[in-house]
Design an enzyme around this catalytic site. Structure first.
Site, PDB file in Angstrom:
ATOM      1  N   LYS A 276       0.846  -1.197   0.000  1.00 35.02           N
ATOM      2  CA  LYS A 276       0.000   0.000   0.000  1.00 35.02           C
ATOM      3  C   LYS A 276       0.883   1.248   0.000  1.00 35.02           C
ATOM      4  O   LYS A 276       2.011   1.209   0.494  1.00 35.02           O
ATOM      5  CB  LYS A 276      -0.872   0.028   1.263  1.00 35.02           C
ATOM      6  N   ARG A 350     -10.358 -11.514   1.714  1.00 33.80           N
ATOM      7  CA  ARG A 350     -11.198 -12.576   1.145  1.00 33.80           C
ATOM      8  C   ARG A 350     -10.500 -13.927   1.190  1.00 33.80           C
ATOM      9  O   ARG A 350     -11.142 -14.963   1.221  1.00 33.80           O
ATOM     10  CB  ARG A 350     -11.616 -12.188  -0.273  1.00 33.80           C
TER      11      ARG A 350
HETATM   12  N1  BES Z   1      -8.291  -3.672   4.225  1.00 36.56           N
HETATM   13  C1  BES Z   1      -8.365  -3.255   2.877  1.00 36.56           C
HETATM   14  C2  BES Z   1      -9.640  -2.488   2.567  1.00 36.56           C
HETATM   15  C3  BES Z   1      -9.814  -1.176   3.247  1.00 36.56           C
HETATM   16  C4  BES Z   1      -9.302  -0.032   2.679  1.00 36.56           C
HETATM   17  C5  BES Z   1     -10.546  -1.073   4.410  1.00 36.56           C
HETATM   18  C6  BES Z   1      -9.513   1.181   3.288  1.00 36.56           C
HETATM   19  C7  BES Z   1     -10.747   0.128   5.014  1.00 36.56           C
HETATM   20  C8  BES Z   1     -10.246   1.263   4.442  1.00 36.56           C
HETATM   21  C9  BES Z   1      -8.323  -4.465   1.947  1.00 36.56           C
HETATM   22  O1  BES Z   1      -7.561  -5.526   2.382  1.00 36.56           O
HETATM   23  C10 BES Z   1      -7.740  -4.005   0.660  1.00 36.56           C
HETATM   24  O2  BES Z   1      -6.599  -3.671   0.646  1.00 36.56           O
HETATM   25  N2  BES Z   1      -8.539  -4.017  -0.382  1.00 36.56           N
HETATM   26  C11 BES Z   1      -8.103  -3.615  -1.664  1.00 36.56           C
HETATM   27  C12 BES Z   1      -8.585  -4.647  -2.650  1.00 36.56           C
HETATM   28  C13 BES Z   1      -8.052  -4.470  -4.021  1.00 36.56           C
HETATM   29  C14 BES Z   1      -6.564  -4.773  -4.064  1.00 36.56           C
HETATM   30  C15 BES Z   1      -8.809  -5.385  -4.953  1.00 36.56           C
HETATM   31  C16 BES Z   1      -8.715  -2.264  -1.973  1.00 36.56           C
HETATM   32  O3  BES Z   1      -9.869  -2.044  -1.631  1.00 36.56           O
HETATM   33  O4  BES Z   1      -8.005  -1.420  -2.496  1.00 36.56           O
HETATM   34 MN    MN Z   2      -5.530  -5.362   1.796  1.00 35.71          MN
END
Ligand code: BES
Ligand code: MN
Ligand code: ZN
Length: 499
Positions: A276, A350
Site C-alpha cells: 500500500k 477474502r
Molecule cells: N483492508 C483493505 C480495505 C480497506 C481499505 C478497508 C480502506 C478500510 C479502508 C483491503 O484488504 C484491501 O486492501 N482491499 C483492496 C482490494 C483491491 C486490491 C482489490 C482495496 O480495496 O483497495
Molecule cells: Mn488489503
C-alpha cells in the site's frame, strides 16, 4: 458514569442539567416537574420560536439558582418520523454538552418522547448514546492533561413510574453499550500490541469469563486443514496466524443449528508485496474490525443469555511483505479445494475469510454471516453512512437490515449479479482474488460466496467505511466504532423472539 431510571414526580432533587427532547412539528413540550422560573424560561424559548426543535439543534436555557441550572432543549425533528438513532444522538449530545460545561450530573427527560416509540427501545437508545459518546481511548496519554475530561458521573433517565420492562431494557442496554466500548478498547490497540496471538488471547479470556467455549487453531492446524488462504496471507509475517473459534451454546436449547459469524482479523494490512502507499497506511491497524465485531457480539449475546446457539469464527493474520511473503501470481488452494490466483496480495481479506467460511460448514449454519473491512471501494461509496450487505438469502438480508435500522448501523444491499462472476474467473486457477473491472464491492462478495456452501443462507457485510471513524463522531471518538456488535446482537435477539 452511573445511569439510573428516575421518576421526576417522586424525586425531590433536581439534576444540575436537564435535557428535554423537542419536536419540530410539536413545539409545545410538557416538561414534567420543573420549578416555575425554569418552566417560564423554557416556555419562552419554545413559544418565541428561538428553539425550533429541528434535528441536531441544541438550545441551552440557563437559570442559575433554582432547580436545574441548565436545560438543554434537544431538537428531534418531526415526531412522526422519529427514529431511535435520533434518540441515541440526542442523549450523546446532551452528555457532550454537559461534559463541556463541566457538569457532574444530568437528567434526560424521556417523557418528552413518550408515545413516539416503544419506551423500552427509547431507554436502550439513550443508554447507548450516553455510554458510547463517553468512550475514550487515552490509555497511552501519559499526562492527565492530555486526556479529555470524562464528563458527568451521574446520568438519570427521567420517566414516569418506570416498571420491570423498563428496568430490564436499561440492564440489557448497559450490557450492550459496555460491550461496544469493551470491543473498542482492544480493537483500538495498535498492531505492535494487538498481534494475532494477542487478539486470540483477548477472545480466550473473554470466553472463560463468559463461559463460552474457545479454541484457537495455530499455523500447524491451519496447514493440516488445507487452509491455503490463511497460510498464504500470513506467511510474510513473523507472527503466526490464528483461527479463533468461539461457541455459545445456550442452556436448555438443543438441536438448533447455530448462527455462524465470521470476522476478518487482519491485525495490520500493509498490502504485502502489493504494498500500500505510505500515507494513511496507519489506518490498517483497524483491519481486524470484523473479527472484533464477532468477538464483541459473542460476548454480548452470552451476557444477555439469548436462547440461540451462535458460533464466532475469526481468522487472524498480519499481512506483511518480506522474503517469505506470498507473491502476485501465486496460486493457493483453500480448504474446500478451490484454487485461487493471488493477483494482488492486498486483496487478502477474502483469502482468509474463504478458509474460515469453509470451516463454518461443519456447524451446518442456519445463517452464515461474514463481516469485514474488505474493500476501499465500499468506504468510497458509502463513507461511514452505511455498510454494504450482499447475500444469497433475501430473507436474511431483510432481517439484517431490520436489525441495522434498529441499532443505527445501516446496511445497503449490493447486487451479486451472475455477470460479475466472469470478472473473477482466473487464467490459471479457479478464481482470482481481484476483479478485472471496477466493481470491487460485489466481486469481493461473489468471491466469498464461492466458499459459503452455496445452498445455505449466507450474507456478507463490508464495513470498510463504518468499522472505524477517521474523526470524532457523536457516538464515539476517532478510531474503532464497534460496528456490528449491536447489529449482530439485535439480529440474534430478533431470531430468538420469533420462536
Ligand atoms: N483492508 C483493505 C480495505 C480497506 C481499505 C478497508 C480502506 C478500510 C479502508 C483491503 O484488504 C484491501 O486492501 N482491499 C483492496 C482490494 C483491491 C486490491 C482489490 C482495496 O480495496 O483497495
Ligand atoms: Mn488489503
Ligand atoms: Zn485488508
Amino acid at each position: 458514569m452511573n445511569i439510573r431510571l428516575v421518576d421526576p414526580k417522586t424525586s425531590a432533587r433536581h439534576p444540575e442539567v436537564l435535557g428535554v427532547g423537542v419536536f419540530e412539528d410539536q413545539p409545545r413540550t410538557a416538561v414534567s416537574a420543573l420549578p416555575a422560573a425554569v418552566r417560564a424560561r423554557v416556555q419562552e424559548a419554545l413559544s418565541s420560536g428561538k428553539c425550533k426543535g429541528s434535528s441536531g439543534e441544541v438550545f441551552a436555557v440557563f437559570v442559575p439558582g433554582s432547580g436545574p441550572e441548565c436545560v438543554f432543549l434537544i431538537g428531534l425533528g418531526k415526531r412522526e418520523t422519529l427514529k431511535l438513532e435520533r434518540v441515541r444522538l440526542a442523549a450523546a449530545r446532551l452528555r457532550s454538552q454537559a461534559a463541556a460545561c463541566k457538569y457532574a450530573a444530568l437528567r434526560l427527560d424521556l417523557e418528552s418522547v413518550r408515545g413516539a416509540l416503544p419506551m423500552a427501545d427509547v431507554i436502550g437508545a439513550a443508554v447507548e448514546g450516553l455510554r458510547m459518546s463517553a468512550y475514550r481511548f487515552d490509555k497511552y496519554k501519559t499526562s492527565g492533561k492530555d486526556r479529555k475530561p470524562s464528563g458527568p458521573s451521574e446520568a438519570e433517565l427521567g420517566l414516569r413510574s418506570p416498571g420491570a420492562g423498563e428496568r430490564r431494557a436499561l440492564a440489557e442496554a448497559e450490557i450492550l453499550a459496555e460491550t461496544v466500548n469493551w470491543t473498542r478498547d482492544f480493537a483500538n490497540e495498535p498492531a505492535n500490541v494487538l498481534t494475532p496471538v494477542r487478539l486470540a488471547a483477548v477472545a480466550r479470556r473473554m470466553a472463560s469469563e463468559e463461559r463460552l467455549s474457545c479454541r484457537v487453531l495455530g499455523r500447524a492446524e491451519c496447514l493440516k486443514l488445507g487452509m491455503g488462504g490463511i497460510i498464504g496471507v500470513s506467511q510474510g509475517s513473523s507472527y503466526p496466524p490464528q483461527l479463533i473459534v468461539l461457541e455459545y451454546k445456550p442452556k436448555g436449547v438443543k438441536d438448533q443449528r447455530p448462527v455462524v459469524l465470521v470476522g476478518k482479523g487482519v491485525t495490520f494490512d500493509t498490502g504485502g508485496i502489493s504494498l500500500k502507499p505510505g500515507p494513511g497506511m496507519e489506518w490498517m491497524k483497524y483491519d481486524m474490525c470484523g473479527a472484533a465485531a464477532v468477538i464483541g457480539a459473542l460476548r454480548a449475546i452470552a451476557r444477555l443469555k439469548l436462547p440461540v446457539p451462535v458460533v464466532g469464527l475469526a481468522p487472524v493474520v498480519e499481512n506483511m511483505p518480506g522474503s517469505k511473503a506470498q507473491r502476485p501470481g501465486d496460486i493457493i488452494r483453500c480448504m474446500n479445494g478451490k484454487t485461487v490466483e493471488v493477483l494482488n496480495t492486498d486483496a487478502e481479506g477474502r483469502l482468509i475469510l474463504a478458509d474460515a467460511l469453509c470451516y463454518a460448514e461443519r456447524y451446518k449454519p442456519r445463517h452464515l454471516i461474514d463481516i469485514a473491512t474488505l474493500t476501499g471501494a465500499c468506504s468510497v461509496t458509502f463513507g461511514d453512512a452505511a455498510s454494504a450487505v450482499m447475500s444469497s438469502d433475501p430473507e436474511l438480508t431483510a432481517r439484517l437490515k431490520k436489525a441495522g435500522e434498529h441499532t443505527g448501523e445501516r446496511l445497503w444491499e449490493m447486487p451479486l449479479y451472475e455477470e460479475y462472476k466472469e470478472l473473477i474467473r482466473a487464467t490459471h486457477a479457479d478464481i482470482q482474488n481481484i476483479s478485472k473491472k471496477n466493481v470491487g464491492i460485489m466481486t469481493a462478495g461473489l468471491f466469498l460466496r464461492e466458499f459459503s456452501g452455496h445452498a445455505g443462507s449466507w450474507a456478507h457485510l463490508d464495513i470498510a467505511g463504518t468499522g472505524f471513524a477517521d474523526g470524532d463522531r457523536p457516538l464515539g471518538p476517532k478510531g474503532v466504532t464497534g460496528m456490528g456488535v449491536r447489529l449482530f446482537t439485535r439480529f440474534v435477539r430478533d431470531l430468538a423472539a420469533e420462536r
